[in-house]
Motif scaffolding. Sequence first.
Motif, PDB file in Angstrom:
ATOM      1  N   ASP A   1     106.958  74.644  45.314  1.00 28.36           N
ATOM      2  CA  ASP A   1     108.123  75.296  45.902  1.00 28.36           C
ATOM      3  C   ASP A   1     109.153  75.315  44.650  1.00 28.36           C
ATOM      4  O   ASP A   1     110.370  75.365  45.087  1.00 28.36           O
ATOM      5  CB  ASP A   1     108.550  74.340  46.764  1.00 28.36           C
ATOM      6  CG  ASP A   1     107.905  74.631  48.142  1.00 28.36           C
ATOM      7  OD1 ASP A   1     107.161  75.708  48.334  1.00 28.36           O
ATOM      8  OD2 ASP A   1     107.647  73.633  49.256  1.00 28.36           O
ATOM      9  N   ILE A   2     108.732  74.787  43.513  1.00 26.52           N
ATOM     10  CA  ILE A   2     109.484  75.124  42.494  1.00 26.52           C
ATOM     11  C   ILE A   2     110.260  76.314  42.161  1.00 26.52           C
ATOM     12  O   ILE A   2     109.147  77.608  42.194  1.00 26.52           O
ATOM     13  CB  ILE A   2     108.943  74.707  41.079  1.00 26.52           C
ATOM     14  CG1 ILE A   2     108.538  73.269  40.993  1.00 26.52           C
ATOM     15  CG2 ILE A   2     110.125  74.774  39.786  1.00 26.52           C
ATOM     16  CD1 ILE A   2     107.765  72.657  39.794  1.00 26.52           C
ATOM     17  N   PRO A   3     111.445  76.428  42.386  1.00 24.72           N
ATOM     18  CA  PRO A   3     111.957  78.053  42.240  1.00 24.72           C
ATOM     19  C   PRO A   3     111.734  78.706  40.744  1.00 24.72           C
ATOM     20  O   PRO A   3     111.481  78.076  40.016  1.00 24.72           O
ATOM     21  CB  PRO A   3     113.560  77.903  42.539  1.00 24.72           C
ATOM     22  CG  PRO A   3     113.763  76.271  42.001  1.00 24.72           C
ATOM     23  CD  PRO A   3     112.469  75.710  42.272  1.00 24.72           C
ATOM     24  N   GLU A   4     111.898  79.902  40.948  1.00 22.84           N
ATOM     25  CA  GLU A   4     111.466  80.775  39.686  1.00 22.84           C
ATOM     26  C   GLU A   4     112.595  80.245  38.531  1.00 22.84           C
ATOM     27  O   GLU A   4     113.678  80.358  38.841  1.00 22.84           O
ATOM     28  CB  GLU A   4     111.807  82.310  39.901  1.00 22.84           C
ATOM     29  CG  GLU A   4     111.279  82.885  38.654  1.00 22.84           C
ATOM     30  CD  GLU A   4     111.115  84.598  38.872  1.00 22.84           C
ATOM     31  OE1 GLU A   4     111.129  85.134  37.916  1.00 22.84           O
ATOM     32  OE2 GLU A   4     111.186  84.874  40.145  1.00 22.84           O
ATOM     33  N   LEU A   5     112.069  79.738  37.222  1.00 18.76           N
ATOM     34  CA  LEU A   5     113.041  79.558  36.430  1.00 18.76           C
ATOM     35  C   LEU A   5     113.010  80.469  35.553  1.00 18.76           C
ATOM     36  O   LEU A   5     112.290  81.486  35.537  1.00 18.76           O
ATOM     37  CB  LEU A   5     112.584  78.172  35.771  1.00 18.76           C
ATOM     38  CG  LEU A   5     112.439  76.967  36.647  1.00 18.76           C
ATOM     39  CD1 LEU A   5     112.340  75.870  36.012  1.00 18.76           C
ATOM     40  CD2 LEU A   5     114.006  76.817  37.595  1.00 18.76           C
ATOM     41  N   SER A   6     113.898  80.648  34.194  1.00 23.04           N
ATOM     42  CA  SER A   6     113.996  81.359  33.226  1.00 23.04           C
ATOM     43  C   SER A   6     112.520  81.416  32.361  1.00 23.04           C
ATOM     44  O   SER A   6     112.363  82.493  31.415  1.00 23.04           O
ATOM     45  CB  SER A   6     114.988  81.058  32.365  1.00 23.04           C
ATOM     46  OG  SER A   6     114.683  79.923  31.659  1.00 23.04           O
ATOM     47  N   LEU A   7     111.612  80.596  32.546  1.00 23.91           N
ATOM     48  CA  LEU A   7     110.448  80.382  31.723  1.00 23.91           C
ATOM     49  C   LEU A   7     109.391  79.921  32.837  1.00 23.91           C
ATOM     50  O   LEU A   7     109.537  79.638  33.776  1.00 23.91           O
ATOM     51  CB  LEU A   7     110.489  79.603  30.641  1.00 23.91           C
ATOM     52  CG  LEU A   7     111.484  79.808  29.294  1.00 23.91           C
ATOM     53  CD1 LEU A   7     111.671  78.506  28.711  1.00 23.91           C
ATOM     54  CD2 LEU A   7     111.115  80.825  28.707  1.00 23.91           C
ATOM     55  N   PRO A   8     108.104  80.216  32.357  1.00 23.48           N
ATOM     56  CA  PRO A   8     106.944  79.709  33.040  1.00 23.48           C
ATOM     57  C   PRO A   8     107.093  78.123  33.238  1.00 23.48           C
ATOM     58  O   PRO A   8     107.488  77.414  32.210  1.00 23.48           O
ATOM     59  CB  PRO A   8     105.600  80.229  32.404  1.00 23.48           C
ATOM     60  CG  PRO A   8     106.051  81.355  31.593  1.00 23.48           C
ATOM     61  CD  PRO A   8     107.678  81.006  31.141  1.00 23.48           C
ATOM     62  N   VAL A   9     106.631  77.564  34.216  1.00 24.58           N
ATOM     63  CA  VAL A   9     106.317  76.148  34.359  1.00 24.58           C
ATOM     64  C   VAL A   9     105.367  75.672  34.291  1.00 24.58           C
ATOM     65  O   VAL A   9     104.290  76.036  34.996  1.00 24.58           O
ATOM     66  CB  VAL A   9     107.191  75.818  35.836  1.00 24.58           C
ATOM     67  CG1 VAL A   9     107.237  74.240  35.918  1.00 24.58           C
ATOM     68  CG2 VAL A   9     108.537  76.313  35.990  1.00 24.58           C
ATOM     69  N   LEU A  10     104.943  74.577  33.383  1.00 23.00           N
ATOM     70  CA  LEU A  10     103.801  73.875  33.216  1.00 23.00           C
ATOM     71  C   LEU A  10     103.793  72.667  34.231  1.00 23.00           C
ATOM     72  O   LEU A  10     104.348  71.730  34.022  1.00 23.00           O
ATOM     73  CB  LEU A  10     103.646  73.281  31.977  1.00 23.00           C
ATOM     74  CG  LEU A  10     102.232  72.918  31.638  1.00 23.00           C
ATOM     75  CD1 LEU A  10     101.219  73.877  31.291  1.00 23.00           C
ATOM     76  CD2 LEU A  10     102.483  71.929  30.213  1.00 23.00           C
ATOM     77  N   LYS A  11     103.180  72.876  35.297  1.00 23.73           N
ATOM     78  CA  LYS A  11     103.067  71.802  36.497  1.00 23.73           C
ATOM     79  C   LYS A  11     102.261  70.809  36.092  1.00 23.73           C
ATOM     80  O   LYS A  11     101.070  70.986  36.530  1.00 23.73           O
ATOM     81  CB  LYS A  11     102.789  72.563  37.802  1.00 23.73           C
ATOM     82  CG  LYS A  11     104.134  73.555  38.149  1.00 23.73           C
ATOM     83  CD  LYS A  11     103.922  74.272  39.240  1.00 23.73           C
ATOM     84  CE  LYS A  11     104.813  75.280  39.598  1.00 23.73           C
ATOM     85  NZ  LYS A  11     104.428  76.057  40.862  1.00 23.73           N
ATOM     86  N   LEU A  12     102.555  69.806  35.588  1.00 19.97           N
ATOM     87  CA  LEU A  12     101.531  68.707  34.880  1.00 19.97           C
ATOM     88  C   LEU A  12     101.316  67.596  35.734  1.00 19.97           C
ATOM     89  O   LEU A  12     102.081  66.932  36.103  1.00 19.97           O
ATOM     90  CB  LEU A  12     102.179  68.560  33.506  1.00 19.97           C
ATOM     91  CG  LEU A  12     101.174  67.824  32.617  1.00 19.97           C
ATOM     92  CD1 LEU A  12     100.205  68.883  32.039  1.00 19.97           C
ATOM     93  CD2 LEU A  12     101.804  67.280  31.434  1.00 19.97           C
ATOM     94  N   LEU A  13      99.855  67.534  36.392  1.00 21.74           N
ATOM     95  CA  LEU A  13      99.678  66.479  37.266  1.00 21.74           C
ATOM     96  C   LEU A  13      98.982  65.370  36.252  1.00 21.74           C
ATOM     97  O   LEU A  13      98.109  65.709  35.438  1.00 21.74           O
ATOM     98  CB  LEU A  13      98.681  67.159  38.259  1.00 21.74           C
ATOM     99  CG  LEU A  13      98.082  65.784  39.515  1.00 21.74           C
ATOM    100  CD1 LEU A  13      99.110  65.316  40.277  1.00 21.74           C
ATOM    101  CD2 LEU A  13      96.882  66.487  40.061  1.00 21.74           C
TER     102      LEU A  13
END
Length: 433
Positions: free
Chosen positions: A281-293
Amino acid sequence: MGSTGAEASTDVRTEALARLAAERVGHRFKGLPPDAVGLTVGELAAERRNLFTGGFTTPVLALSAERLEHNLALMEAYAARHGLVFAPHGKTSMAPQLFWQQIDRGAWGITLAVPHQVRVAREFGIERVFLANEVVDEPALKWIAQELTADPSFRLVCYVDSVRGVELMDSALRGVASRPLDVVVELAAGEGARTGVRTEAECAAVADAVAAVPTLRLVGVAGYEGEVPQANPERVRAWLRRLTALAADFDKAGRFAGLDEIVVSAGGSAWFDAVADVFADIPELSLPVLKLLRSGAYVSHDVGHYRRVTPFNRVPGEGALQPAFRLWSQVVSRPSPEQAFVNAGKRDAAYDLDLPAAEVIRRAGADRPATGVTVTSLSDQHAWIATTPEADLEVGDWLALGLSHPCTSFDKWQLIPVVEQDGTVVDYVRTFF
């Protein structure tokens, strides 16, 4: 024509694994056959000896080949299904061979906790490291700067959690670093939790300190939800929402200008389902998000603590991890019908979270459940065993112990046989603690 990045990575991996296979077997490796001394690890693996008939001595820790493969594949699929980038925590195994298997199964890189662990990873060619700690040790920072200078393909991201830490890092890196060190602001999991910045206002102050120095580059935010006080699904998700909101606030303030992506990282081995839900559910940011687990204990799993807390208990439709460790010991004393002792103790088995669990008795090549057999205590080199009347246990029997807590199981063994279900040893995992 030079090598492509993929070819270079393959070459590094091949060379790293070849060095591990070339190490000589000797007295420093517990449990291995005495007649294997002088062979290389690769030569011994090629013999495909049987764990029970091939000269191995007890105690000996074994890692199931089938269960290891199952766990690697399960978490690879889980991360992909949930749109997560996986950097499993390498402190669990400190085994470069497993690092590479994890990368082969889709991992972005490896998470580590202290600079020494990074040195091990770099020795064996790992090119992406997430260092889940603030580093203020000057010699370590200078070494990191040298690595970044020497290898343009090496990326390291580490925590910052104080203005003072930023000052110390900048002081150590000035005049040494050829490019800025990537950092993420660590948000604490709450008052009384472990490390990390306690409030969003303090996070902004740390971010301002990073922006004011040329040696560091702010690339995101991170934290560890396993430290949330009185953790439950609601509390953990609430903290994770604070973390993602912090990333959005930083982005809105222009703190990530000039980057290719924004790093948002969390995820131990107890709450990665919550991480997956909130990160989705991370909102759209100005850049791609690296969702790091960063979950690490999955690689071997266990029969105790992590079996109880794994998120797969809450989401059984996603699959199930399998405990891959067995510590094979031998009954050396049976002083009474109610008591026995085996030759494995604190030097061999994890005991910080739970005592080992008696699982299987092996006698004359046949296995049966360890009915009526319970580990009640550990000495340095013995396990104290309580037996009920139905227990059939004799001096000389092999007793398989299941372990709790992978991190303190791996660290007691330098070379661990990887064993197929029929007892064939197909490989050996070298650890570096």
